[in-house]
Design a protein around this motif. Structure first.
Motif, PDB file in Angstrom:
ATOM      1  N   GLU A  72      43.912  36.986  30.087  1.00 36.13           N
ATOM      2  CA  GLU A  72      43.728  36.391  28.706  1.00 36.13           C
ATOM      3  C   GLU A  72      42.983  35.325  28.519  1.00 36.13           C
ATOM      4  O   GLU A  72      41.864  35.131  27.419  1.00 36.13           O
ATOM      5  N   GLN A  73      42.835  34.453  29.602  1.00 35.18           N
ATOM      6  CA  GLN A  73      41.875  33.145  29.683  1.00 35.18           C
ATOM      7  C   GLN A  73      40.344  33.583  29.603  1.00 35.18           C
ATOM      8  O   GLN A  73      39.635  33.345  29.089  1.00 35.18           O
ATOM      9  N   ALA A  74      40.219  34.866  30.560  1.00 36.53           N
ATOM     10  CA  ALA A  74      38.940  35.285  30.560  1.00 36.53           C
ATOM     11  C   ALA A  74      38.380  35.963  29.211  1.00 36.53           C
ATOM     12  O   ALA A  74      37.254  35.642  28.825  1.00 36.53           O
ATOM     13  N   ALA A  75      39.349  36.723  28.617  1.00 33.62           N
ATOM     14  CA  ALA A  75      38.922  37.264  27.339  1.00 33.62           C
ATOM     15  C   ALA A  75      38.871  35.982  26.196  1.00 33.62           C
ATOM     16  O   ALA A  75      37.903  36.221  25.297  1.00 33.62           O
ATOM     17  N   ASP A  76      39.364  35.070  26.267  1.00 36.06           N
ATOM     18  CA  ASP A  76      39.222  33.760  25.630  1.00 36.06           C
ATOM     19  C   ASP A  76      38.060  33.144  25.579  1.00 36.06           C
ATOM     20  O   ASP A  76      37.464  32.343  24.636  1.00 36.06           O
ATOM     21  N   ILE A 136      35.023  43.188  29.397  1.00 41.14           N
ATOM     22  CA  ILE A 136      35.647  44.269  30.345  1.00 41.14           C
ATOM     23  C   ILE A 136      36.338  43.652  31.345  1.00 41.14           C
ATOM     24  O   ILE A 136      35.577  42.676  32.113  1.00 41.14           O
ATOM     25  N   ILE A 137      37.654  43.889  31.557  1.00 38.11           N
ATOM     26  CA  ILE A 137      38.481  43.412  32.602  1.00 38.11           C
ATOM     27  C   ILE A 137      38.438  44.611  33.646  1.00 38.11           C
ATOM     28  O   ILE A 137      39.138  45.613  33.512  1.00 38.11           O
ATOM     29  N   TYR A 138      37.661  44.362  34.671  1.00 41.85           N
ATOM     30  CA  TYR A 138      37.277  45.426  35.552  1.00 41.85           C
ATOM     31  C   TYR A 138      38.412  46.088  36.592  1.00 41.85           C
ATOM     32  O   TYR A 138      38.831  46.822  36.422  1.00 41.85           O
ATOM     33  N   ASP A 139      39.402  44.914  36.999  1.00 42.82           N
ATOM     34  CA  ASP A 139      40.530  45.214  37.570  1.00 42.82           C
ATOM     35  C   ASP A 139      41.421  44.020  37.265  1.00 42.82           C
ATOM     36  O   ASP A 139      41.218  43.138  36.821  1.00 42.82           O
ATOM     37  N   ASN A 140      42.753  44.559  37.268  1.00 49.95           N
ATOM     38  CA  ASN A 140      43.901  43.989  36.990  1.00 49.95           C
ATOM     39  C   ASN A 140      43.971  42.461  37.722  1.00 49.95           C
ATOM     40  O   ASN A 140      43.774  42.637  39.056  1.00 49.95           O
ATOM     41  N   TRP A 141      44.633  41.442  37.409  1.00 51.29           N
ATOM     42  CA  TRP A 141      45.227  40.259  38.123  1.00 51.29           C
ATOM     43  C   TRP A 141      46.572  40.285  37.633  1.00 51.29           C
ATOM     44  O   TRP A 141      47.154  40.887  36.718  1.00 51.29           O
ATOM     45  N   TRP A 142      47.407  40.020  38.596  1.00 57.66           N
ATOM     46  CA  TRP A 142      48.905  39.800  38.701  1.00 57.66           C
ATOM     47  C   TRP A 142      49.366  38.939  37.734  1.00 57.66           C
ATOM     48  O   TRP A 142      50.543  39.107  37.146  1.00 57.66           O
ATOM     49  N   LEU A 159      30.687  40.897  28.688  1.00 58.29           N
ATOM     50  CA  LEU A 159      31.132  40.143  30.026  1.00 58.29           C
ATOM     51  C   LEU A 159      31.971  40.931  30.887  1.00 58.29           C
ATOM     52  O   LEU A 159      32.775  41.580  30.353  1.00 58.29           O
ATOM     53  N   ILE A 160      31.602  41.055  32.109  1.00 54.63           N
ATOM     54  CA  ILE A 160      32.476  41.987  33.092  1.00 54.63           C
ATOM     55  C   ILE A 160      33.346  40.971  34.011  1.00 54.63           C
ATOM     56  O   ILE A 160      32.450  40.179  34.674  1.00 54.63           O
ATOM     57  N   PHE A 161      34.563  41.053  33.963  1.00 56.65           N
ATOM     58  CA  PHE A 161      35.339  40.153  34.632  1.00 56.65           C
ATOM     59  C   PHE A 161      35.781  41.050  35.949  1.00 56.65           C
ATOM     60  O   PHE A 161      36.550  42.167  35.669  1.00 56.65           O
ATOM     61  N   SER A 162      35.975  40.397  37.017  1.00 54.73           N
ATOM     62  CA  SER A 162      36.701  41.139  38.300  1.00 54.73           C
ATOM     63  C   SER A 162      37.425  40.097  39.039  1.00 54.73           C
ATOM     64  O   SER A 162      36.796  38.787  39.159  1.00 54.73           O
ATOM     65  N   THR A 191      32.888  40.067  15.985  1.00 56.18           N
ATOM     66  CA  THR A 191      34.252  40.892  16.285  1.00 56.18           C
ATOM     67  C   THR A 191      34.256  41.049  17.959  1.00 56.18           C
ATOM     68  O   THR A 191      33.242  41.845  18.387  1.00 56.18           O
ATOM     69  N   VAL A 192      35.208  40.782  18.698  1.00 54.32           N
ATOM     70  CA  VAL A 192      35.181  40.784  20.299  1.00 54.32           C
ATOM     71  C   VAL A 192      36.297  41.860  20.624  1.00 54.32           C
ATOM     72  O   VAL A 192      37.294  41.804  20.140  1.00 54.32           O
ATOM     73  N   GLU A 193      35.694  42.958  21.128  1.00 55.57           N
ATOM     74  CA  GLU A 193      36.474  44.056  21.865  1.00 55.57           C
ATOM     75  C   GLU A 193      36.862  43.817  23.167  1.00 55.57           C
ATOM     76  O   GLU A 193      35.742  43.460  23.833  1.00 55.57           O
ATOM     77  N   VAL A 194      38.131  43.929  23.519  1.00 62.59           N
ATOM     78  CA  VAL A 194      38.417  43.579  24.991  1.00 62.59           C
ATOM     79  C   VAL A 194      39.116  44.908  25.795  1.00 62.59           C
ATOM     80  O   VAL A 194      39.716  45.691  25.018  1.00 62.59           O
ATOM     81  N   ILE A 195      38.360  45.301  26.851  1.00 61.14           N
ATOM     82  CA  ILE A 195      38.531  46.573  27.505  1.00 61.14           C
ATOM     83  C   ILE A 195      39.223  46.308  28.729  1.00 61.14           C
ATOM     84  O   ILE A 195      38.604  45.560  29.716  1.00 61.14           O
ATOM     85  N   LYS A 196      40.193  46.667  29.062  1.00 60.60           N
ATOM     86  CA  LYS A 196      41.026  46.506  30.461  1.00 60.60           C
ATOM     87  C   LYS A 196      41.014  47.815  30.954  1.00 60.60           C
ATOM     88  O   LYS A 196      41.662  48.782  30.747  1.00 60.60           O
ATOM     89  N   LEU A 197      40.277  47.896  32.076  1.00 57.27           N
ATOM     90  CA  LEU A 197      40.225  48.986  32.962  1.00 57.27           C
ATOM     91  C   LEU A 197      41.510  49.072  33.847  1.00 57.27           C
ATOM     92  O   LEU A 197      41.656  48.288  34.613  1.00 57.27           O
TER      93      LEU A 197
END
Length: 131
Positions: A88-92, A76-82, A6-9, A102-108
């Motif tokens: 966290e909700q996205a990763a959830d 993958i959290i592609y860009d930060n949110w304020w 999952l790629i979130f932006s 097992t879910v790996e969360v990557i924050k770029l």
């Protein structure tokens, strides 16, 4: 690829750029943003969870019900949110009842950006808060 990602932006234009590059590389994906109708969201989630494609591009702003994405093993959290709670909700979305991986969360975070400084402040306050 071997991963279900999952790629979130927060920016739909960034997701569209990523999607174009994936298309050039012959990689298929699902896409969801705030304009995606509720019924279509559920169908795409179900198809992803069933293994139809390995990539799902999702706007952080496209929250709501029905985004159960237990077919993913990487977020993958592609860009930060304020607001870190939104990230966290996205990763959830992948950490739901029925998750078997097992879910790996990557924050770029890009170096030298305001986001890097904000991330450092958030980590610092998180450490202080837990003491």
């Amino acid at each position: 690829m071997g991963r279900r990602v999952l790629i979130f932006s927060q920016f739909t234009q960034m997701l569209q750029l990523i999607g174009r590059e994936l298309g050039v590389r012959g990689m298929t994906f699902f896409y969801l943003d705030g304009h995606t109708q509720s019924e279509e969201r559920l169908q795409r989630c179900d198809r992803f969870n069933a293994g139809e494609r390995d990539l799902f591009l999702i706007s952080l702003k496209a929250g709501g019900t029905g985004l159960n994405l237990t077919g993913a093993d990487t977020v993958i959290i592609y860009d930060n949110w304020w607001n870190p709670a939104v990230e966290e909700q996205a990763a959830d979305r992948a950490h739901r009842i029925g998750q078997k991986h097992t879910v790996e969360v990557i924050k770029l975070v890009a170096r030298g950006t305001i986001e890097e400084k904000m991330n450092a402040l958030q980590e610092k306050s998180d450490i202080w808060w837990r003491k």
